[in-house]
Design a protein around this motif. Structure first.
Motif, short mmCIF file in Angstrom:
data_model
loop_
_atom_site.label_atom_id
_atom_site.label_comp_id
_atom_site.label_asym_id
_atom_site.label_seq_id
_atom_site.Cartn_x
_atom_site.Cartn_y
_atom_site.Cartn_z
N HIS A 65 -9.28 11.42 1.33
CA HIS A 65 -8.52 12.30 0.75
C HIS A 65 -7.24 10.94 1.57
N PRO A 66 -6.69 11.16 -0.29
CA PRO A 66 -5.18 10.34 -0.35
C PRO A 66 -4.37 10.11 0.92
N VAL A 67 -4.37 8.81 0.89
CA VAL A 67 -2.88 8.36 1.94
C VAL A 67 -1.98 7.17 1.38
N GLY A 68 -0.56 7.30 1.95
CA GLY A 68 0.87 6.48 1.26
C GLY A 68 1.64 6.06 1.66
N CYS A 69 2.27 5.87 1.48
CA CYS A 69 3.63 5.12 2.68
C CYS A 69 4.65 4.16 1.18
N THR A 70 6.10 4.72 0.98
CA THR A 70 6.98 3.91 0.69
C THR A 70 7.50 2.68 1.27
N VAL A 71 7.07 1.91 -0.23
CA VAL A 71 7.81 -0.03 0.44
C VAL A 71 8.61 -0.24 -0.51
N ASN A 72 9.18 -1.34 0.08
CA ASN A 72 10.14 -2.04 -1.56
C ASN A 72 9.66 -3.95 -1.30
N ALA A 73 8.74 -3.69 0.33
CA ALA A 73 8.30 -5.39 0.08
C ALA A 73 6.88 -5.41 -0.12
N PHE A 74 7.08 -5.30 -1.76
CA PHE A 74 5.78 -5.70 -2.73
C PHE A 74 6.59 -7.09 -4.00
N THR A 75 5.46 -8.01 -4.16
CA THR A 75 6.20 -8.48 -5.28
C THR A 75 5.22 -9.48 -6.09
N SER A 76 4.63 -9.59 -6.63
CA SER A 76 3.54 -10.68 -7.74
C SER A 76 3.50 -12.30 -7.26
N ARG A 80 -2.02 -16.02 -12.10
CA ARG A 80 -3.23 -17.46 -12.34
C ARG A 80 -3.14 -17.69 -11.33
N PRO A 81 -4.56 -17.11 -10.53
CA PRO A 81 -5.60 -15.71 -11.11
C PRO A 81 -3.89 -14.78 -10.76
N PRO A 82 -3.97 -13.28 -11.24
CA PRO A 82 -2.55 -12.20 -11.41
C PRO A 82 -3.29 -11.75 -10.23
N LEU A 83 -2.51 -11.77 -9.01
CA LEU A 83 -2.27 -11.19 -7.39
C LEU A 83 -0.61 -11.05 -7.52
N LEU A 84 -1.63 -9.51 -6.34
CA LEU A 84 0.03 -8.49 -6.14
C LEU A 84 -0.02 -8.82 -4.98
N LEU A 85 1.66 -8.24 -4.03
CA LEU A 85 1.53 -8.58 -2.90
C LEU A 85 2.71 -7.37 -2.15
N VAL A 86 1.49 -7.13 -1.10
CA VAL A 86 2.32 -6.15 -0.33
C VAL A 86 2.45 -6.08 1.11
N SER A 87 3.74 -5.52 2.04
CA SER A 87 3.93 -6.27 3.49
C SER A 87 4.08 -4.45 3.94
N LEU A 88 3.05 -4.75 5.45
CA LEU A 88 3.36 -3.09 5.43
C LEU A 88 3.14 -3.16 7.07
N ALA A 89 3.63 -2.24 8.08
CA ALA A 89 3.45 -2.71 9.52
C ALA A 89 2.02 -2.54 10.21
N ARG A 90 2.27 -3.43 10.91
CA ARG A 90 -0.12 -3.50 11.69
C ARG A 90 -0.51 -2.21 11.78
N THR A 91 0.63 -0.98 12.38
CA THR A 91 0.37 -0.05 12.56
C THR A 91 0.44 0.93 11.77
N SER A 92 0.58 0.51 10.36
CA SER A 92 0.42 1.70 9.42
C SER A 92 -0.88 2.20 8.99
N ARG A 93 -1.03 3.61 8.86
CA ARG A 93 -2.12 4.47 8.50
C ARG A 93 -2.88 4.14 7.07
N THR A 94 -1.62 3.59 6.66
CA THR A 94 -2.10 3.19 4.88
C THR A 94 -2.79 1.74 4.94
N LEU A 95 -2.29 0.94 6.12
CA LEU A 95 -2.80 -0.64 5.87
C LEU A 95 -4.28 0.53 6.61
#
Length: 195
Positions: A65-76, A80-95
């Motif tokens: 089943h799809p899961v998700g949450c809104t974030v604004n702690a996101f960045t490239s 080289r190599p291409p990498l993205l980063l998102v920060s999620l609470a340790r209790t997050s079901r999405t995490l």
């Protein structure tokens, strides 16, 4: 494509002993005896209200089943190599879903998608996708109408305090030509104006 994150990829902060200052080596910043006490969480939150950010919904799947949450702690992080980063609470079901699946998608929202951002930020987690148009790529949910989106394989999880930094290697992405982003500043949504 589902990637399993190896156990050794989950790491905590390393606590190497600091090298003693010497010729050509400066003392660590803030290490002096007159260093002030750190600010509290409420003060930091107020400070961060002055930082304008985009708004994204990070998605994955749990038990099919799809899961998700809104974030604004996101960045490239890197090109080289291409990498993205998102920060999620340790209790997050999405995490938890991202960790189990080894992958995630990032959906960058446009300015007309404030209601979608609010929906994925609050409410019952299991109901967030109810009636929300989306498609899946390798099982990762992509929200219809998102300004841009990327699908990533998890490369590393780094535990930092009460959050986990999720590093992902994007293997698919697309962006609209007429980007009109959702922007969050001072606790509310804003509109971007041309300079």
């Amino acid at each position: 494509m589902t990637t399993t994150v190896p156990r050794h990829a989950v790491t905590g902060p390393e606590r190497a002993a600091p090298a003693a200052p010497g010729p050509g080596r400066a003392a660590p910043v803030g290490s002096g005896p007159d260093r002030a006490a750190p600010v509290g969480g409420a003060e930091l939150r107020e400070f961060m209200r002055s930082w304008a950010t985009g708004v994204a919904v990070v998605t994955s799947r749990a038990a099919g089943h799809p899961v998700g949450c809104t974030v604004n702690a996101f960045t490239s992080v890197s090109l080289r190599p291409p990498l993205l980063l998102v920060s999620l609470a340790r209790t997050s079901r999405t995490l938890a879903a991202i960790t189990a699946e080894g992958g995630f998608a990032v959906n960058l929202l446009g300015r007309r998608q404030h209601a979608l951002a609010d929906r994925f930020a609050t409410g019952v987690v299991e109901d967030r996708f109810a009636g929300v148009a989306h498609r899946a790529l390798d099982g990762m949910p992509l929200l219809d109408g998102a300004m841009a989106a990327a699908v990533c394989a998890v490369t590393q999880l780094i535990v930092v305090a009460d959050h986990v930094l999720v590093l992902g290697s994007p293997y698919w992405c697309e962006a609209a030509d007429d980007a009109d982003p959702a922007v969050f500043l001072g606790g509310r949504y804003r509109t971007v104006s041309p300079a």
